[in-house]
Structure formats: structure tokens, C-alpha cells
Design a protein around this motif. Structure first.
Motif, short mmCIF file in Angstrom:
data_model
loop_
_atom_site.label_atom_id
_atom_site.label_comp_id
_atom_site.label_asym_id
_atom_site.label_seq_id
_atom_site.Cartn_x
_atom_site.Cartn_y
_atom_site.Cartn_z
N LYS A 95 0.80 -1.24 0.00
CA LYS A 95 0.00 0.00 0.00
C LYS A 95 0.84 1.29 0.00
CE LYS A 95 -3.30 -1.41 -0.64
NZ LYS A 95 -3.55 -2.33 -1.81
N THR A 101 2.92 0.74 -5.08
CA THR A 101 3.39 -0.31 -5.98
C THR A 101 2.76 -0.21 -7.38
OG1 THR A 101 3.19 -1.69 -4.00
CG2 THR A 101 3.92 -2.78 -6.02
N ILE A 102 1.44 -0.18 -7.43
CA ILE A 102 0.81 -0.20 -8.76
C ILE A 102 0.97 1.15 -9.46
CG2 ILE A 102 -0.82 -2.00 -7.98
CD1 ILE A 102 -3.09 0.12 -8.49
N ARG A 143 5.96 5.19 2.19
CA ARG A 143 4.78 6.03 2.40
C ARG A 143 4.59 6.21 3.90
NH1 ARG A 143 -1.48 4.68 0.37
NH2 ARG A 143 -2.28 6.80 0.71
N SER A 183 -4.87 2.43 4.37
CA SER A 183 -5.03 1.83 3.04
C SER A 183 -5.05 0.30 3.14
CB SER A 183 -3.89 2.30 2.14
OG SER A 183 -4.00 1.73 0.86
N TYR A 210 5.97 8.20 -1.44
CA TYR A 210 4.63 8.35 -2.02
C TYR A 210 4.20 9.82 -1.97
CZ TYR A 210 -0.50 7.66 -2.25
OH TYR A 210 -1.83 7.71 -2.59
N ARG A 241 -8.30 3.60 -4.25
CA ARG A 241 -9.32 3.95 -3.26
C ARG A 241 -9.48 5.45 -3.12
NH1 ARG A 241 -9.54 5.08 2.21
NH2 ARG A 241 -7.28 5.34 2.10
N LYS A 242 -8.42 6.12 -2.69
CA LYS A 242 -8.51 7.56 -2.43
C LYS A 242 -7.29 8.32 -2.95
CE LYS A 242 -10.56 10.24 1.28
NZ LYS A 242 -10.95 10.24 2.70
N GLY A 243 -6.11 7.75 -2.75
CA GLY A 243 -4.91 8.35 -3.30
C GLY A 243 -4.54 9.71 -2.74
S1 PPS Z 1 -0.30 -3.13 -3.13
O1 PPS Z 1 -1.45 -3.99 -2.77
O2 PPS Z 1 0.74 -3.21 -2.11
O3 PPS Z 1 0.21 -3.41 -4.43
O4 PPS Z 1 -0.88 -1.63 -3.11
P1 PPS Z 1 -0.09 -0.34 -3.62
O5 PPS Z 1 -0.23 -0.22 -5.07
O6 PPS Z 1 1.28 -0.32 -3.06
O7 PPS Z 1 -0.87 0.84 -2.89
C1 PPS Z 1 -2.20 1.20 -3.20
C2 PPS Z 1 -2.38 2.63 -2.76
O8 PPS Z 1 -1.77 3.51 -3.74
C3 PPS Z 1 -2.75 4.40 -4.21
N1 PPS Z 1 -2.46 4.81 -5.60
C4 PPS Z 1 -2.30 6.09 -5.97
N2 PPS Z 1 -2.33 7.24 -5.24
C5 PPS Z 1 -2.17 8.39 -5.92
N3 PPS Z 1 -2.00 8.47 -7.26
C6 PPS Z 1 -1.96 7.35 -8.03
N4 PPS Z 1 -1.80 7.45 -9.35
C7 PPS Z 1 -2.12 6.09 -7.37
N5 PPS Z 1 -2.15 4.79 -7.79
C8 PPS Z 1 -2.36 4.03 -6.69
C9 PPS Z 1 -4.05 3.64 -4.06
O9 PPS Z 1 -5.15 4.50 -4.17
C10 PPS Z 1 -3.85 3.05 -2.68
O10 PPS Z 1 -3.90 4.02 -1.63
P2 PPS Z 1 -5.25 4.44 -0.84
O11 PPS Z 1 -4.78 5.35 0.26
O12 PPS Z 1 -5.88 3.20 -0.32
O13 PPS Z 1 -6.11 5.16 -1.83
#
Ligand code: PPS
Length: 286
Positions: A44, A47-48, A122, A130, A185, A249-251
Motif C-alpha cells: 500500500k 506499488t501499482i 509512504r 489503506s 509516495y 481507493r482515495k490516493g
Molecule cells: S499493493 O497492494 O501493495 O500493491 O498496493 P499499492 O499499489 O502499493 O498501494 C495502493 C495505494 O496507492 C494508491 N495509488 C495512488 N495514489 C495516488 N496516485 C496514483 N496514481 C495512485 N495509484 C495508486 C491507491 O489508491 C492506494 O492508496 P489508498 O490510500 O488506499 O487510496
């Protein structure tokens, strides 16, 4: 339905049916090419998001690069998932992989400065929140009873993976032995363009200004939500229950303020001071 189990293995909990302990142990011996890229995250932490950025950098900013695949993880897989290591050995360069593994599992060749490592950190309060929501939607993880229960589990490190503190501390303490770029992050939220520029430089990519602008454009939260491969909307139901929430989710920074009680926040701060006292790392909390 919940039919996977957390399996403690050498300081890290794996998920049965997704990870195999013997296979994970062999990651340490992998031969590494200088063009290999490993993205290291505690779950969280972005990664993605980094998968999308790396795929766009590789494709000179062309957002259609991943359209033939189900999700970005098909192109930049988790190295610890069963079968992934074999595929890695045979894959053409550049091999890009993500992982939540702690330092001691990773290829020993990394400590001879082979390959490249991007560590994303992060702030752990937002990670906790998250991760709580992710446990609700991830079919392979037990649904927490409530936020309070999950808060305790996170503090004790009783979640998939290891404790947040251990993860960052072991990686950070080896940072001078490996060829690594450390980013947060929060920096990505505040100035995505400068982070993309740094990554591009670190990887030795030659993109022009317009191409770099495209990388940024197609990796914002809003735009990633519109790309099913990037937002993991196409992950099968046996892994993610899409009715229980969204990966994207929220970012934002500071959502913990909507979840932590004053008492929980004080306890978290106390633990943070204690665990991180020898580590000069500062975080953006809101
Ligand atoms: S995992 O399961 O470990 O692979 O998850 P991971 O991708 O590391 O984390 C997911 C959180 O990253 C947020 N996210 C983003 N935030 C801002 N901008 C962009 N472009 C973006 N892409 C992914 C995602 O919303 C998750 O955080 P939360 O706080 O739950 O929204």
C-alpha cells in the motif's frame, strides 16, 4: 470466501496458495543483470502506481502500451508469487519486477550493486488505513473485525508481510550497498513530474519533454482510474472482491486523520519515535 493462510517464514508471512516458501528462498540466488529493475514497497505504498510509471517510461509515454494485458502486474509481476521466479530467469531485458519482500530474501547480487532498486516509502499512518481497506477487499486476506482490531495487528506486524518498521529499516540500512533510488509516495503526490524525471534519469531513459509529460499525465490518480489495466479492475474475483472496494481507493495524504482516534495517534507516535530514533527519515503526514 477465505481459504488462504498466513504462513510465517523467516521473518515474513507468506500467503499459502500464492507464495511457496522454498521458491521464495531461491530468489536470493537469482542472477541479476544490470538492466533489471526491482520496485520495493511495503504493501500500500505506491506499488501499482510505480508499475504504471515504469511501463509508460518503457513505452515513451504511450498509454496504449498495456492495453493487450489484463493488468499491469502481468508485465511487472511480483517476484515472490509462485512461478514468477522461473519466468524471470527466462525473461528478456529489461526485467522489471515489484516485491514486498524484506532485504534478506532478495538476490545477493543486488549488494554488489548489480541491477537497480527503487524503494518507495509512504507515511505508515496512511499505509495502515489503506491496508485496512485492502484487507476488506482482498479475498486472500482475512477481513478485519473492525478498524481497531486491524490497528493492533498492524502495530504488532501481524499482517501479510512484516512490520512496516522492519521493512523500511532493513532496506534503508543497506542502501549504500545497493544501486538504489529512495522516493516517497508523498513526493509523488506533491510533484509527480520531478519524481518521474528522477526515475527516468536513474534508469538512463532518454525521453523528451513531451514524452515525460505523457508519463505524468497517464499516471495521475484520475487517469489511472480510467485505465482498467492500471487500476486492477480486471483482477479475478477469487483474488479481489470488487464489490468490497477499489484498489484505487482515495490516493491522498493524511486520510489517517479520518480514522485514528487521538489515543491511537499518540500510541502510534510513541512507537514511531522508539522504532525510528536511529533513522533520519522524515515523512509528510498531511
Ligand atoms: S499493493 O497492494 O501493495 O500493491 O498496493 P499499492 O499499489 O502499493 O498501494 C495502493 C495505494 O496507492 C494508491 N495509488 C495512488 N495514489 C495516488 N496516485 C496514483 N496514481 C495512485 N495509484 C495508486 C491507491 O489508491 C492506494 O492508496 P489508498 O490510500 O488506499 O487510496
Amino acid at each position: 470466501t477465505y481459504n488462504h493462510e498466513l504462513v510465517p517464514h523467516k521473518g515474513f508471512t507468506l500467503i499459502s496458495g500464492i507464495h511457496d516458501p522454498d521458491d521464495v528462498d531461491q530468489i536470493y540466488n537469482l542472477e541479476i543483470r544490470d538492466s533489471d529493475v526491482f520496485v520495493i514497497t511495503y504493501p500500500k505504498s505506491g506499488t501499482i502506481w510505480m508499475q504504471q510509471i515504469l511501463l509508460l517510461l518503457e513505452a515513451d509515454g504511450d498509454e496504449t502500451a498495456t492495453s493487450k494485458f489484463n493488468n499491469n502486474g502481468d508485465l511487472i509481476p511480483w517476484i515472490e508469487i509462485t512461478g514468477s521466479r522461473e519466468a524471470f530467469i527466462k525473461a528478456p531485458s529489461p526485467r522489471m519486477r515489484v516485491t514486498h519482500l524484506p532485504y534478506h530474501f532478495m538476490p545477493s547480487a543486488l549488494s554488489q550493486k548489480k541491477g537497480k532498486v527503487i524503494y518507495i516509502a509512504r507515511n505508515p499512518k496512511d499505509v495502515l488505513v489503506s491496508y485496512f481497506y485492502f484487507h476488506k477487499m482482498a479475498s486472500m486476506l482475512e477481513t478485519p473485525k473492525d478498524f481497531n482490531e486491524f490497528f493492533e495487528r498492524f502495530l504488532q506486524g501481524h499482517v501479510f508481510g512484516c512490520s512496516w518498521f522492519e521493512h523500511i529499516k532493513t532496506w534503508y540500512s543497506h542502501k549504500d550497498e545497493i544501486n538504489a533510488l529512495f522516493i516517497t509516495y508523498e513526493e509523488m503526490i506533491q510533484d509527480l513530474r520531478s519524481v518521474v524525471d528522477r526515475i527516468s534519469l536513474f534508469l538512463g531513459k532518454q525521453l523528451n519533454d513531451e514524452q515525460l509529460a505523457n508519463v505524468v499525465k497517464h499516471s495521475t490518480f484520475t487517469n489511472m482510474c480510467k485505465i482498467p489495466q492500471a487500476s486492477y479492475e480486471q483482477v479475478p474475483e477469487e483474488l479481489l472482491n470488487h464489490r468490497q472496494g477499489r484498489f484505487m481507493r482515495k490516493g491522498t495524504i493524511g486520510d489517517w486523520k479520518n480514522h485514528f482516534t487521538v489515543a491511537q495517534n499518540e500510541r502510534f507516535d510513541e512507537l514511531f519515535q522508539k522504532e525510528m530514533k536511529d533513522f533520519p527519515l522524515s515523512f509528510i503526514w498531511d
